[in-house]
Scaffold this motif. Structure first.
Motif, PDB file in Angstrom:
ATOM      1  N   VAL A 204     -52.809  67.583  64.491  1.00 28.52           N
ATOM      2  CA  VAL A 204     -54.099  67.010  65.277  1.00 28.52           C
ATOM      3  C   VAL A 204     -54.666  68.253  66.314  1.00 28.52           C
ATOM      4  O   VAL A 204     -56.097  68.254  66.365  1.00 28.52           O
ATOM      5  N   ASN A 205     -54.130  69.458  66.769  1.00 26.53           N
ATOM      6  CA  ASN A 205     -54.473  70.209  67.728  1.00 26.53           C
ATOM      7  C   ASN A 205     -55.072  71.486  66.813  1.00 26.53           C
ATOM      8  O   ASN A 205     -55.407  72.514  67.227  1.00 26.53           O
ATOM      9  N   ARG A 206     -54.968  71.392  65.354  1.00 20.48           N
ATOM     10  CA  ARG A 206     -55.620  72.631  64.331  1.00 20.48           C
ATOM     11  C   ARG A 206     -54.735  73.910  64.651  1.00 20.48           C
ATOM     12  O   ARG A 206     -55.564  74.972  64.579  1.00 20.48           O
ATOM     13  N   ASP A 207     -53.571  73.817  64.888  1.00 17.85           N
ATOM     14  CA  ASP A 207     -52.869  75.225  65.148  1.00 17.85           C
ATOM     15  C   ASP A 207     -52.088  75.719  64.111  1.00 17.85           C
ATOM     16  O   ASP A 207     -51.437  76.739  63.964  1.00 17.85           O
ATOM     17  N   GLY A 208     -52.128  74.763  62.788  1.00 20.88           N
ATOM     18  CA  GLY A 208     -51.420  74.886  61.536  1.00 20.88           C
ATOM     19  C   GLY A 208     -50.039  74.593  61.634  1.00 20.88           C
ATOM     20  O   GLY A 208     -49.586  74.506  60.303  1.00 20.88           O
ATOM     21  N   LYS A 209     -49.635  74.134  62.443  1.00 16.51           N
ATOM     22  CA  LYS A 209     -48.079  73.443  62.612  1.00 16.51           C
ATOM     23  C   LYS A 209     -48.275  71.980  63.078  1.00 16.51           C
ATOM     24  O   LYS A 209     -48.979  71.468  63.800  1.00 16.51           O
ATOM     25  N   VAL A 210     -47.369  71.346  62.413  1.00 19.89           N
ATOM     26  CA  VAL A 210     -47.062  69.818  62.705  1.00 19.89           C
ATOM     27  C   VAL A 210     -46.104  69.811  63.637  1.00 19.89           C
ATOM     28  O   VAL A 210     -44.939  69.911  63.536  1.00 19.89           O
ATOM     29  N   ASP A 211     -46.265  69.497  65.017  1.00 18.28           N
ATOM     30  CA  ASP A 211     -45.358  69.384  65.972  1.00 18.28           C
ATOM     31  C   ASP A 211     -44.615  67.789  65.870  1.00 18.28           C
ATOM     32  O   ASP A 211     -45.246  67.119  66.017  1.00 18.28           O
ATOM     33  N   ILE A 212     -43.391  68.034  65.419  1.00 18.71           N
ATOM     34  CA  ILE A 212     -42.381  66.845  65.257  1.00 18.71           C
ATOM     35  C   ILE A 212     -41.324  66.829  66.490  1.00 18.71           C
ATOM     36  O   ILE A 212     -40.766  65.854  66.675  1.00 18.71           O
ATOM     37  N   THR A 213     -41.470  67.753  67.350  1.00 22.34           N
ATOM     38  CA  THR A 213     -40.450  67.797  68.454  1.00 22.34           C
ATOM     39  C   THR A 213     -41.081  67.901  69.728  1.00 22.34           C
ATOM     40  O   THR A 213     -40.360  67.276  70.770  1.00 22.34           O
ATOM     41  N   GLY A 214     -42.317  67.879  69.999  1.00 24.99           N
ATOM     42  CA  GLY A 214     -43.010  67.935  71.260  1.00 24.99           C
ATOM     43  C   GLY A 214     -44.109  66.840  71.106  1.00 24.99           C
ATOM     44  O   GLY A 214     -44.225  66.006  70.228  1.00 24.99           O
ATOM     45  N   THR A 215     -45.250  67.049  71.784  1.00 22.25           N
ATOM     46  CA  THR A 215     -46.319  66.161  72.146  1.00 22.25           C
ATOM     47  C   THR A 215     -47.527  66.769  71.860  1.00 22.25           C
ATOM     48  O   THR A 215     -48.583  66.195  71.791  1.00 22.25           O
ATOM     49  N   THR A 216     -47.749  67.843  71.311  1.00 21.56           N
ATOM     50  CA  THR A 216     -49.066  68.540  71.369  1.00 21.56           C
ATOM     51  C   THR A 216     -49.833  67.798  70.074  1.00 21.56           C
ATOM     52  O   THR A 216     -51.050  67.844  70.368  1.00 21.56           O
ATOM     53  N   ASP A 217     -49.254  66.955  68.983  1.00 27.51           N
ATOM     54  CA  ASP A 217     -49.990  66.806  68.113  1.00 27.51           C
ATOM     55  C   ASP A 217     -50.045  64.929  68.203  1.00 27.51           C
ATOM     56  O   ASP A 217     -50.113  64.263  67.109  1.00 27.51           O
ATOM     57  N   THR A 218     -49.541  64.317  69.374  1.00 22.66           N
ATOM     58  CA  THR A 218     -49.565  63.058  69.165  1.00 22.66           C
ATOM     59  C   THR A 218     -50.971  62.557  69.915  1.00 22.66           C
ATOM     60  O   THR A 218     -51.248  61.380  69.438  1.00 22.66           O
ATOM     61  N   ALA A 219     -51.496  62.885  70.898  1.00 22.99           N
ATOM     62  CA  ALA A 219     -52.812  62.392  71.540  1.00 22.99           C
ATOM     63  C   ALA A 219     -53.832  62.540  70.316  1.00 22.99           C
ATOM     64  O   ALA A 219     -54.115  63.607  69.979  1.00 22.99           O
ATOM     65  N   GLY A 220     -54.372  61.479  70.299  1.00 14.44           N
ATOM     66  CA  GLY A 220     -55.628  61.393  69.249  1.00 14.44           C
ATOM     67  C   GLY A 220     -55.430  61.485  67.749  1.00 14.44           C
ATOM     68  O   GLY A 220     -56.173  61.842  67.034  1.00 14.44           O
TER      69      GLY A 220
END
Length: 627
Positions: A32-48
């Motif tokens: 979601v945040n377009r950094d190339g990594k899908v974050d499954i341990t934190g919350t950087t890719d959860t909102a939106g």
């Protein structure tokens, strides 16, 4: 459930089977945040994760290149494929992951590992939106397998976490039919119940290049034959290559050699798609937009250019009412990134010309719909009804600048062109030849002078009209971009009508110039005649003009500070070409170093200049959502 308390009131950890009777929680995530990594341990890719804006939201690539060079250009009988069959093949036209072993063209979607699943747990995946326009793969045992309605996920896979790959089958064509969104739903069922989660991705927008993206490579047509015209054209290509290298462009020219269409700006518009790849680096795919005019030269985009990281898109649509030239891509330029009137264009904004003379003729609806549907570069239509060819590159350009905005507008200035002639006449040089190009006297008998030009029945009137039309277009550009008068570069120019022939006018009408020399090859003459016929069928009430002196704004931006203009061949006074002096001064004041290349016989007499005959591949490595 009742939790036990200690004497101090603290809550003890519940028993391991405390939630055994509740459905397992499914958590599907994308970049979601377009950094190339899908974050499954934190919350950087959860909102939106189910919304999308220019700044945030998962992106996937329409996978329309040909990484393995598997797409044929001829059939089994050795004959050339039809246009439709050429366009039908790309990496997304089969059920395989083509090309690189790391599947860099696929956007990733991951599921958070699900611990403590009941033994009977199983999963399924479904594309709930955009299924017809996309393909989803499942990585299983190190291999990518297409997801189908029969795909089932095991308890072991759900516990370990699942990796999906997403590709688009095509670019967004019409947002009213498909807005580019793909929604993927993972559902898990077990004896404890059913749970599901959905993530949404959107196809990367198809974007055209702007002048702030550095030129990396030039494209040009190289014609065959031994006739004088063909030799002149090949000499032009040699000089273009020299100018390219002098400007620091290290990649060799891309030459189109099969079909002989010299207007390389018109049959293709280089564009690009981009996302952050799974390795965290920018993943950019070049896309060649083929003109909707069905010009044969566009086939070479498939035959020669399509390959790894290069795709081709064909947009049809013949609703031109006799003025097909507006579908040429010399009629498509891009304003650099800007914000104005509460609207932001981080990837720039497209401009195109239309006929604002009551005829209602404009570029193909299919092309305009496709460009607008990308959601970032909403095309702005300008009035080109006063031009024979009708292309925006005949009077306006955009130049990098060391200013807060970062760019300027270069605009053709017919008033300045007339003033150059009037000043020369005032200073006693009215008898000087209007054109200094060698050998041109035979086309303008007797040799035309400055006095002849200024006393012409039409020249002054036509340029006063052109000045009014350009001023009206400039007013629109200033309103839409916020650019100021101080950010405008006025480049001397002169235009001439070419349809009206009058015995009292010493100038040869441009109609007779268009590919009209005996040394021009049949293909060049035929195409020139076709261009004129398209304009004639439109039966325009407006006087239409083309460049009289080679149009300086119709040149090539070689680098941020180097500009290649068509050689002016204007009146020579005191050993110097007065138009060359004035054009050089205008660009020098704008911080540009100007060089010149002769295009008089090769392009100018065909109502075009070096910009019309070339094209540029530009750097698209900067993320469009950060510009």
């Amino acid at each position: 459930m009742v939790l036990a308390l200690t004497a101090t009131g603290a809550v003890l950890t519940p028993p391991a089977n405390a939630y055994a009777d509740e459905p397992p929680r499914v958590d599907l995530r994308a970049d979601v945040n377009r950094d190339g990594k899908v974050d499954i341990t934190g919350t950087t890719d959860t909102a939106g994760e189910n919304t999308w804006t220019v700044k945030r939201g998962a992106v996937f690539l329409p996978n329309i290149d040909d990484d393995g060079k598997r797409c044929p250009t001829t059939g089994s009988n050795g004959r050339p494929l039809s246009d439709a069959k050429l366009a039908a093949c790309n990496d997304a036209s089969d059920n395989k992951v083509n090309g690189r072993a790391d599947a860099a063209d696929l956007a990733r979607v991951l599921s958070v590992p699900m611990r403590g699943l009941p033994s009977d747990a199983k999963g399924s995946v479904k594309v709930t939106a955009g299924a017809a326009q996309s393909r989803v793969f499942l990585k299983r045992d190190g291999k990518w397998t297409p997801v189908t309605s029969q795909t089932r996920l095991t308890r072991a896979e759900l516990r370990a976490g699942i990796e999906f790959g997403v590709e688009g089958k095509d670019v967004i064509r019409d947002s009213a039919k498909w807005d580019g969104r793909v929604a993927i739903r993972l559902k898990v069922t077990s004896s404890s119940g059913t749970s599901a989660d959905t993530v949404t991705l959107r196809a990367a927008p198809l974007l055209t290049h702007h002048a702030l993206q550095n030129t990396q490579q030039l494209m040009v047509t190289k014609v065959r034959g031994n006739d004088p015209w063909a030799k002149r054209q090949r000499e032009f290509v040699k000089k273009l290559d020299k100018e390219s290298r002098a400007a620091g462009i290290t990649k060799p020219l891309v030459t189109f050699e099969k079909y002989g269409d010299i207007w390389a700006q018109d049959f293709v518009e280089p564009a690009y798609l981009a996302m952050t790849g799974p390795d965290g680096r920018q993943r950019t795919m070049r896309v060649m937009l083929r003109s909707a005019q069905d010009r044969e030269a566009g086939r070479e985009l498939y035959e020669k250019l399509r390959g790894p990281n290069i795709g081709v898109v064909q947009a049809k649509g013949r609703d031109m009412q006799g003025w097909e030239t507006l579908n040429s891509y010399g009629n498509l330029e891009t304003i650099p990134p800007h914000t104005a009137n509460g609207r932001s264009f981080p990837a720039g904004r497209i401009i195109m010309g239309e006929r604002k003379d009551g005829s209602g003729v404009r570029p193909s609806k299919e092309i305009r719909t496709m460009l607008k549907s990308q959601g970032l570069q909403d095309p702005l239509l300008l009035d080109t009804s006063w031009l024979h060819v009708g292309h925006v590159d005949e009077f306006v350009q955009f130049l990098p600048a060391d200013t807060p905005r970062g760019w300027r507008i270069g605009i053709a200035d017919p008033k300045a062109g007339l003033q150059l002639l009037r000043d020369a006449q005032r200073d006693g040089h009215g008898a000087k030849k209007m054109f200094s190009v060698p050998g041109f006297d035979e086309f303008l008998p007797p040799a035309e002078t400055i006095d002849d030009a200024l006393s012409s029945r039409y020249l002054v009137k036509d340029n006063e009209m052109a000045a009014r039309k350009i001023a009206a277009n400039l007013k629109v550009l200033k309103r839409e971009t916020g650019i100021t008068d101080d950010e405008i570069v006025h480049v001397p120019a002169l235009y001439t009508r070419g349809i009206v022939q009058d015995s009292e006018d010493t100038r040869v009408p441009l109609l007779r110039r268009l590919g009209g020399t005996d040394e021009a090859p049949e293909g060049a003459r035929k195409y020139g005649q076709q261009k004129f016929a398209e304009r004639s069928r439109a039966a325009a009430p407006t006087i239409m003009t083309s460049a009289y002196v080679p149009g300086a704004v119709n040149g090539i931006l070689l680098s941020r500070d180097r500009y290649l203009a068509p050689r002016q061949w204007g009146p020579v006074i005191g050993g110097k070409d007065i138009f060359t002096q004035a054009v050089t001064a205008a660009y020098t004041r704008a911080g540009m170093k100007v060089s010149y290349i002769d295009d008089w016989y090769t392009y100018h007499l065909g109502m075009g200049e070096i910009h019309c005959g070339t094209n540029t591949l530009r750097d698209a490595s900067a993320a469009w959502w950060k510009q």
